[in-house]
Design a protein around this motif. Structure first.
Motif, PDB file in Angstrom:
ATOM      1  N   LEU A  13       0.820  -1.213   0.000  1.00 36.56           N
ATOM      2  CA  LEU A  13       0.000   0.000   0.000  1.00 36.56           C
ATOM      3  C   LEU A  13       0.853   1.262   0.000  1.00 36.56           C
ATOM      4  O   LEU A  13       0.516   2.242  -0.671  1.00 36.56           O
ATOM      5  N   ASP A  14       1.975   1.246   0.721  1.00 36.58           N
ATOM      6  CA  ASP A  14       2.885   2.400   0.693  1.00 36.58           C
ATOM      7  C   ASP A  14       3.396   2.652  -0.717  1.00 36.58           C
ATOM      8  O   ASP A  14       3.434   3.790  -1.188  1.00 36.58           O
ATOM      9  N   LEU A  15       3.775   1.589  -1.413  1.00 29.31           N
ATOM     10  CA  LEU A  15       4.270   1.716  -2.780  1.00 29.31           C
ATOM     11  C   LEU A  15       3.177   2.273  -3.693  1.00 29.31           C
ATOM     12  O   LEU A  15       3.397   3.226  -4.439  1.00 29.31           O
ATOM     13  N   TYR A  16       2.002   1.692  -3.645  1.00 29.42           N
ATOM     14  CA  TYR A  16       0.900   2.135  -4.504  1.00 29.42           C
ATOM     15  C   TYR A  16       0.505   3.580  -4.205  1.00 29.42           C
ATOM     16  O   TYR A  16       0.217   4.353  -5.119  1.00 29.42           O
ATOM     17  N   ARG A  17       0.494   3.961  -2.942  1.00 24.99           N
ATOM     18  CA  ARG A  17       0.134   5.352  -2.594  1.00 24.99           C
ATOM     19  C   ARG A  17       1.203   6.330  -3.045  1.00 24.99           C
ATOM     20  O   ARG A  17       0.886   7.421  -3.507  1.00 24.99           O
ATOM     21  N   THR A  18       2.470   5.946  -2.914  1.00 22.94           N
ATOM     22  CA  THR A  18       3.566   6.810  -3.348  1.00 22.94           C
ATOM     23  C   THR A  18       3.482   7.081  -4.839  1.00 22.94           C
ATOM     24  O   THR A  18       3.699   8.201  -5.299  1.00 22.94           O
ATOM     25  N   GLY A  53       0.735   6.843  -6.569  1.00 27.56           N
ATOM     26  CA  GLY A  53      -0.541   7.471  -6.856  1.00 27.56           C
ATOM     27  C   GLY A  53      -1.540   6.561  -7.540  1.00 27.56           C
ATOM     28  O   GLY A  53      -2.486   7.023  -8.169  1.00 27.56           O
ATOM     29  N   TRP A  54      -1.327   5.252  -7.433  1.00 28.82           N
ATOM     30  CA  TRP A  54      -2.238   4.297  -8.052  1.00 28.82           C
ATOM     31  C   TRP A  54      -3.495   4.135  -7.199  1.00 28.82           C
ATOM     32  O   TRP A  54      -3.422   3.882  -6.001  1.00 28.82           O
ATOM     33  N   PRO A  55      -4.673   4.273  -7.783  1.00 29.10           N
ATOM     34  CA  PRO A  55      -5.921   4.207  -7.028  1.00 29.10           C
ATOM     35  C   PRO A  55      -6.218   2.833  -6.428  1.00 29.10           C
ATOM     36  O   PRO A  55      -7.034   2.730  -5.511  1.00 29.10           O
ATOM     37  N   ALA A  56      -5.566   1.791  -6.891  1.00 30.90           N
ATOM     38  CA  ALA A  56      -5.791   0.456  -6.320  1.00 30.90           C
ATOM     39  C   ALA A  56      -5.431   0.405  -4.835  1.00 30.90           C
ATOM     40  O   ALA A  56      -5.893  -0.480  -4.122  1.00 30.90           O
ATOM     41  N   ALA A  57      -4.651   1.361  -4.370  1.00 26.86           N
ATOM     42  CA  ALA A  57      -4.293   1.413  -2.948  1.00 26.86           C
ATOM     43  C   ALA A  57      -5.524   1.604  -2.069  1.00 26.86           C
ATOM     44  O   ALA A  57      -5.515   1.250  -0.894  1.00 26.86           O
ATOM     45  N   GLU A  58      -6.581   2.135  -2.647  1.00 27.20           N
ATOM     46  CA  GLU A  58      -7.810   2.355  -1.891  1.00 27.20           C
ATOM     47  C   GLU A  58      -8.692   1.114  -1.847  1.00 27.20           C
ATOM     48  O   GLU A  58      -9.757   1.135  -1.234  1.00 27.20           O
ATOM     49  N   LYS A  59      -8.253   0.035  -2.495  1.00 25.56           N
ATOM     50  CA  LYS A  59      -9.027  -1.212  -2.522  1.00 25.56           C
ATOM     51  C   LYS A  59      -8.136  -2.397  -2.129  1.00 25.56           C
ATOM     52  O   LYS A  59      -7.965  -3.349  -2.896  1.00 25.56           O
ATOM     53  N   LYS A 104      17.532   2.127   5.489  1.00 28.14           N
ATOM     54  CA  LYS A 104      16.230   2.412   4.902  1.00 28.14           C
ATOM     55  C   LYS A 104      15.917   1.323   3.882  1.00 28.14           C
ATOM     56  O   LYS A 104      16.785   0.882   3.139  1.00 28.14           O
ATOM     57  N   LYS A 105      14.662   0.929   3.826  1.00 25.33           N
ATOM     58  CA  LYS A 105      14.265  -0.137   2.914  1.00 25.33           C
ATOM     59  C   LYS A 105      13.321   0.405   1.858  1.00 25.33           C
ATOM     60  O   LYS A 105      12.355   1.083   2.165  1.00 25.33           O
ATOM     61  N   LEU A 106      13.637   0.117   0.613  1.00 22.64           N
ATOM     62  CA  LEU A 106      12.790   0.476  -0.514  1.00 22.64           C
ATOM     63  C   LEU A 106      12.265  -0.814  -1.109  1.00 22.64           C
ATOM     64  O   LEU A 106      13.034  -1.726  -1.382  1.00 22.64           O
ATOM     65  N   PHE A 107      10.972  -0.909  -1.307  1.00 21.49           N
ATOM     66  CA  PHE A 107      10.328  -2.139  -1.755  1.00 21.49           C
ATOM     67  C   PHE A 107       9.680  -1.942  -3.109  1.00 21.49           C
ATOM     68  O   PHE A 107       9.103  -0.889  -3.386  1.00 21.49           O
ATOM     69  N   THR A 108       9.769  -2.929  -3.951  1.00 15.58           N
ATOM     70  CA  THR A 108       9.013  -2.954  -5.193  1.00 15.58           C
ATOM     71  C   THR A 108       8.729  -4.401  -5.564  1.00 15.58           C
ATOM     72  O   THR A 108       9.308  -5.319  -4.989  1.00 15.58           O
ATOM     73  N   PHE A 109       7.836  -4.605  -6.483  1.00 13.41           N
ATOM     74  CA  PHE A 109       7.499  -5.951  -6.925  1.00 13.41           C
ATOM     75  C   PHE A 109       6.946  -5.870  -8.337  1.00 13.41           C
ATOM     76  O   PHE A 109       6.598  -4.796  -8.823  1.00 13.41           O
ATOM     77  N   CYS A 110       6.871  -6.997  -8.980  1.00 13.39           N
ATOM     78  CA  CYS A 110       6.229  -7.062 -10.281  1.00 13.39           C
ATOM     79  C   CYS A 110       5.887  -8.507 -10.584  1.00 13.39           C
ATOM     80  O   CYS A 110       6.387  -9.426  -9.954  1.00 13.39           O
ATOM     81  N   THR A 111       5.016  -8.679 -11.549  1.00 13.25           N
ATOM     82  CA  THR A 111       4.696 -10.028 -12.006  1.00 13.25           C
ATOM     83  C   THR A 111       5.753 -10.448 -13.015  1.00 13.25           C
ATOM     84  O   THR A 111       6.484  -9.619 -13.549  1.00 13.25           O
ATOM     85  N   LEU A 112       5.846 -11.708 -13.262  1.00 13.80           N
ATOM     86  CA  LEU A 112       6.857 -12.226 -14.171  1.00 13.80           C
ATOM     87  C   LEU A 112       6.735 -11.634 -15.568  1.00 13.80           C
ATOM     88  O   LEU A 112       7.729 -11.435 -16.255  1.00 13.80           O
ATOM     89  N   HIS A 113       5.545 -11.280 -15.960  1.00 11.89           N
ATOM     90  CA  HIS A 113       5.293 -10.739 -17.297  1.00 11.89           C
ATOM     91  C   HIS A 113       6.214  -9.573 -17.626  1.00 11.89           C
ATOM     92  O   HIS A 113       6.755  -9.468 -18.713  1.00 11.89           O
ATOM     93  N   ALA A 128      13.587   5.368  -8.153  1.00 15.41           N
ATOM     94  CA  ALA A 128      13.106   5.399  -6.776  1.00 15.41           C
ATOM     95  C   ALA A 128      13.819   6.464  -5.969  1.00 15.41           C
ATOM     96  O   ALA A 128      14.979   6.775  -6.204  1.00 15.41           O
ATOM     97  N   ARG A 129      13.103   6.966  -5.030  1.00 20.01           N
ATOM     98  CA  ARG A 129      13.680   7.924  -4.074  1.00 20.01           C
ATOM     99  C   ARG A 129      13.519   7.345  -2.690  1.00 20.01           C
ATOM    100  O   ARG A 129      12.398   7.099  -2.244  1.00 20.01           O
ATOM    101  N   VAL A 130      14.626   7.139  -2.026  1.00 17.38           N
ATOM    102  CA  VAL A 130      14.563   6.616  -0.665  1.00 17.38           C
ATOM    103  C   VAL A 130      14.185   7.764   0.249  1.00 17.38           C
ATOM    104  O   VAL A 130      14.848   8.814   0.246  1.00 17.38           O
ATOM    105  N   PRO A 131      13.115   7.616   1.034  1.00 14.17           N
ATOM    106  CA  PRO A 131      12.682   8.713   1.900  1.00 14.17           C
ATOM    107  C   PRO A 131      13.713   9.013   2.971  1.00 14.17           C
ATOM    108  O   PRO A 131      14.476   8.142   3.375  1.00 14.17           O
TER     109      PRO A 131
END
Length: 84
Positions: A21-26, A28-34, A58-67, A80-83
């Motif tokens: 959710l932190d990643l999605y909100r950063t 600005g993806w609306p899926a963070a609200e669901k 500091k930890k920076l997280f990301t993910f993706c599907t194999l596609h 990425a910007r580390v806060p």
């Protein structure tokens, strides 16, 4: 989990609600609200790759599907910007 200069990449990691959710909100993806739909969809993906960059405690997280794994991880980590 392999480590390369503070970078941890995993092909079978368990994603955590707060980091997704932190990643999605950063971004600005609306899926963070669901999160009730987002998290099960990600957790039930056929292949999910996660990457965490640890720099000066500091930890920076990301993910993706194999596609789109290689392109997405490279793009997200490069921009990425580390806060503070």
């Amino acid at each position: 989990m392999p480590k390369i200069d503070g970078l941890e990449i995993s092909l079978n990691d368990h994603i955590q609600k707060d980091e997704v959710l932190d990643l999605y909100r950063t971004i600005g993806w609306p899926a963070a609200e669901k999160p009730d739909k987002l998290l099960p969809a990600l957790r039930n993906s056929h292949s999910l790759i996660t990457a965490r960059l640890i720099n000066e405690g500091k930890k920076l997280f990301t993910f993706c599907t194999l596609h789109s794994a290689a392109r997405e991880i490279n793009s997200r980590l490069l921009h990425a910007r580390v806060p503070p």
